[in-house]
Design an enzyme around this catalytic site. Structure first.
Site, PDB file in Angstrom:
ATOM      1  N   ASP A 393       0.826  -1.206   0.000  1.00  0.00           N
ATOM      2  CA  ASP A 393       0.000   0.000   0.000  1.00  0.00           C
ATOM      3  C   ASP A 393       0.865   1.263   0.000  1.00  0.00           C
ATOM      4  OD1 ASP A 393      -2.278   1.496  -0.117  1.00  0.00           O
ATOM      5  OD2 ASP A 393      -2.947   1.109   1.925  1.00  0.00           O
ATOM      6  N   TYR A 394       1.980   1.211  -0.715  1.00  0.00           N
ATOM      7  CA  TYR A 394       2.827   2.400  -0.855  1.00  0.00           C
ATOM      8  C   TYR A 394       2.349   3.233  -2.044  1.00  0.00           C
ATOM      9  CZ  TYR A 394       6.232   0.871   2.628  1.00  0.00           C
ATOM     10  OH  TYR A 394       6.844   0.521   3.794  1.00  0.00           O
TER      11      TYR A 394
END
Lengths: 731, 127
Positions: A393-394
């Site tokens: 989830d970067y």
């Protein structure tokens, strides 16, 4: 003698001993806390087969009533078109006194030339007025609020949206409401968060000055509409879309309210409104599309679409068709480049963030990247990827900032790209090539997720100071005492951790660090083009995650938002997710002691840094935010210690030499000396200041405004107050 | 010395409470510390936990050696803490603050335990 009389002492002491042993038990047992990963060897559930109660709706299923919130008739699918030629917009050349765009100008510098407030007098700031937007949770509603709003100021108006998208014009001196447009957004349409970062100011090329809708205020809504109203009256602009509104759910296929939404201001580039949207994370692999679309700012007419898995089709999908599902969505604020005719789209991940085996090669090329789209056609001109095959989830949350990079042979048109990794990439806007060196470094490959190999390398921006701390060690674990510290050391050792790109794991929890709220989330950076100083506030917030089998996900009650049994507020983008249509669900929690609610790593959790872009050296850097409103069990300590708290919301830098930033969980607005970084002033806000402040001048007086809307996920108190400061009269 | 003493005065009850506290605090250190050691982590906690529990038990038995055992563990915690985190204030806080507060309590029990030991010896002498 002592032998004969054990009763009193033993009874007493023994009782306490017993209860102590019992007291340890919860620390070792599986917690019932809904955000705790199940733990080593416990990612599967015994017994039954996965539930087949819910098979997932067909993407071709018609949209349920309410998904097209304003019931706007769609008409036939439109082919690609060209924007009405635009006049120059004020965002490109803001008046000295104004703050006409979310990032102050189209470059998104968050730099104001105002200099009335200086390091010498900032200590005298007092409240000029407080305006209440009226948008906050009603009694009985799950709190999903975090307004995140930055007002804009043009001429005699301060324009802003409420967390639920009502648009208002305020008197810049008094905060008196001049007009209000009620958007009518319903609670069910709130995705993860009720937020509206800003409205957009647009000057028409076809409506003459003095007529209604010559100057307009544009916003994108939580329930996927574009709305344009007249800047003077707040009345809908009839010539735009369907009586002033455009339905952005057209072509999206099956969805439910709250699945897809807009929280960021759409940029207008050479007459094209570029629209992105958030798709709620963690729901299902075949979630609605992350398509990026262009609309005519004058008429609201559809212009083009960039749809990752239909790269050659720029028109709207044919009747009964829909944009490609599950593609990377972009929820950050985009930056428009009128000169190059580009829009820089900060992308996120494909749907089902933590599992990448079902993604197409096209998706893998453009996720967690900056994609420069041609605003005439919607075709990508270049792509720069900040994480390869992202399963952490970067996604990019910040708005990139355009600067003239001080190069050896003169200024280079550059794009500064903050990331959640704390890596700041500096790219040439013309071709997306890095101006400062980027190294591909080996990344860990070990994984127990079948058929989902990781990328062997990841990009590191080695020419810029890293906005982060070294990898975690067991001895970095923290607490109030050796016991809770030991609890965290144990949590650390029980988890899989091989540094920043530790692959997701089923067998035991893994540590994700700097974490999906690490580095720069959506706050973005501020840049003073005169001095070349870049200001960034950032986070150090590791996460503790674990993949769980479908059976276990069912046992935990994880279900997607379009499941008939889904409970609103039960699952969120930043929490546990069903990741339906994949073999796994995801359990996500802060890397904290779930009993004391203290982070497991030692402070700081938030920092602020000033970088000289001429030398790329750190001018100053220190922890940001005090411990006053934080403490074990969520109890405020009222300690004036600068511990460095998590922070969300960007900084502002002024020609007067002052940096303003709120963002921290101490619920304060802070002012720093831009030169030294010394904290000059602060004030406690009525709610959390999780928004970017702004500053403007009106009738000779400089004001500083901050939306103290709070943030539900950061547990910062919610309020509907916009707080505006100025120096006392006559100063 | 095989049994527990019987507290009579307030100071003796307080000493007993401190001893129980040591055992209470030592147990999680011992149990979680053992798992930590097995997982390849620091050995400090399991050792410290064992020492603190032993100290607590000795104190319950009326022996001043228990108090000194705790104080020894506390004293050795300082060089360990400095070795692990240096002079980082935030890092030292969990390692030293609590144990030092307890050390103060333990020091206060020393005169009580000394007196108990004397009484016990005297009683044995009489018997």
């Amino acid at each position: 003698m002592p032998r004969t009389d054990l009763s009193a002492a033993t009874a007493l002491c023994g009782l306490v001993l017993l209860s102590a042993t019992a007291g340890i038990a919860p620390a070792r047992a599986q917690s019932a806390y809904k955000e705790a990963p199940p733990g080593p060897g416990d990612a599967d559930a015994p017994g039954k087969k996965p539930s087949d109660k819910f098979a997932g709706p067909s993407p071709f299923a018609p949209q349920a009533p309410g998904v097209n919130a304003a019931n706007i008739p769609d008409g036939p699918p439109a082919g690609p078109g060209e924007a009405t030629p635009a006049v120059e917009q004020i965002g490109s050349h803001p008046a000295h006194d104004d703050w006409p765009a979310y990032g102050r100008d189209t470059d998104a510098t968050r730099f104001s030339p105002l200099e009335q407030i200086t390091p010498r007098n900032v200590g005298q700031l007092t409240r000029a007025f407080v305006y209440h937007t009226g948008s906050k949770p009603a009694p009985g509603q799950v709190n999903k609020w975090a307004a995140e709003t930055t007002p804009i100021k043009v001429g005699d108006g301060l324009y802003m949206c409420s967390a639920m998208n009502d648009i208002v014009k305020l008197d810049p001196a008094t905060g008196k409401e001049v007009w209000r447009h009620e958007a009518g957004v319903k609670y069910a349409s709130i995705p993860y968060t009720a937020a509206c970062k800003a409205v957009v100011y647009y000057t028409s090329s076809t409506v003459p000055e003095g007529e209604p809708c010559h100057n307009r205020i544009l916003e994108g809504t939580l329930d996927m509409r574009l709305i344009e109203v007249d800047a003077d009256t707040g009345k809908l602009c009839e010539g735009f879309g369907y009586h002033g509104q455009v339905n952005l759910m057209k072509g999206m296929g099956e969805s439910v309210p709250g699945f897809v939404s807009m929280t960021a201001p759409p940029p207008i580039v050479n007459g094209a409104i570029v629209v992105n949207h958030e798709v709620l994370d963690g729901q299902r692999r075949w979630a609605p599309s992350g398509v990026i679309r262009g609309y005519d700012a004058e008429t609201g007419k559809f212009l083009w679409a960039w749809d990752v898995n239909r790269p050659d089709q720029h028109g709207e999908p044919a009747e009964g068709q829909h944009y490609s599902r599950g593609t990377p969505n972009s929820w950050a604020t985009m930056t428009g480049d009128n000169a190059l005719g580009l829009v820089y789209v900060p992308t996120g991940n494909s749907a089902a963030d933590y599992y990448s085996a079902m993604r197409s090669p096209e998706e893998n090329k453009v996720s967690s990247a900056i994609v420069a789209l041609d605003v005439k056609t919607g075709s990508p001109r270049w792509v720069f990827q900040t994480v390869h095959k992202d399963v952490w989830d970067y996604d990019i949350g910040s708005q990139p900032t355009m600067i003239d990079f001080p190069g050896q042979d003169g200024p280079v048109p550059a794009l500064v790209v903050p990331t959640k990794r704390g890596q700041t990439f500096v790219l040439d806007r013309r071709d997306g090539k890095p101006i400062l060196p980027v190294e591909d470094r080996p990344a860990p490959l070990a994984t127990d997720v079948q058929g989902d190999p990781r990328s062997p390398t990841q990009p590191w921006s080695v020419g810029m100071p890293r906005l982060g701390l070294p990898d975690l060690k067991e001895s970095d674990m923290w607490g109030m005492s050796p016991i809770d510290q030991l609890f965290c050391r144990l949590k650390f050792r029980r988890a899989k951790y091989e540094g920043e790109f530790t692959a997701p794991s089923v067998e035991k929890p893994w540590i994700e660090y700097p974490g999906y709220n690490g580095g720069s989330d959506w706050g973005s950076m501020a840049y003073d083009p005169k001095t070349g100083v870049l200001i960034a506030n950032w986070n150090v917030t590791p996460m503790y995650d674990q993949l769980v089998t479908r059976k276990k996900a069912d046992a935990l009650g994880l279900m997607p938002i379009d499941d008939p049994n889904f409970k609103p507020g039960g699952g969120g983008a930043e929490g546990n997710g069903a990741m339906a249509d994949t073999p796994y669900g995801i359990v996500v929690s802060p890397f904290w002691n779930q009993y004391t609610h203290m982070m497991c790593n030692k402070p700081p959790y938030g920092m602020i840094t000033a970088i000289d872009m001429h030398t790329r050296k750190v001018l100053w850097q220190h922890p940001l935010g005090s411990a006053r409103a934080n403490g074990p069990w969520g109890v405020p300590t009222y300690l004036p210690l600068t511990i460095g708290t998590p922070n969300n919301g960007g900084p502002v830098i002024t020609a007067g030499g002052v940096v303003f930033v709120a963002a921290t969980t101490d619920n304060m607005l802070h002012a720093f000396d831009a030169k030294s970084g010394k904290e000059l002033w602060n004030d406690v806000l009525p709610g959390g200041g999780q928004a970017t402040p702004m500053t403007y001048e009106y009738k000779g007086r400089q004001y500083v405004a901050i939306m103290a809307g709070g943030h539900h996920f950061m547990m910062a108190p919610v309020s509907d107050a916009l707080v505006v400061y100025a120096l006392p009269d006559g100063k | 010395m095989a049994g527990l003493y019987r507290p009579r005065r307030a100071s003796e009850w307080a000493t007993c409470a401190v001893a129980v506290l040591l055992i209470l605090l030592g147990l999680p250190l011992l149990i979680m510390g053992a798992e930590l050691a097995l997982l390849g982590g620091s050995l400090y906690y399991v050792v410290a936990g064992a020492a603190i529990i032993a100290g607590g038990i000795l104190m319950l038995m009326g022996s001043v050696a228990g108090a000194f055992l705790y104080l020894l563990a506390w004293l050795l915690t300082w060089p360990w803490a400095l070795w692990e985190v240096g002079f980082d204030g935030w890092g030292l806080l969990p390692r030293l603050l609590g144990p030092t507060l307890i050390a103060v309590l333990v020091v206060l029990t020393i005169p009580v335990l000394r007196r108990l030991q004397k009484t016990s010896l005297a009683q044995k002498g009489i018997a």
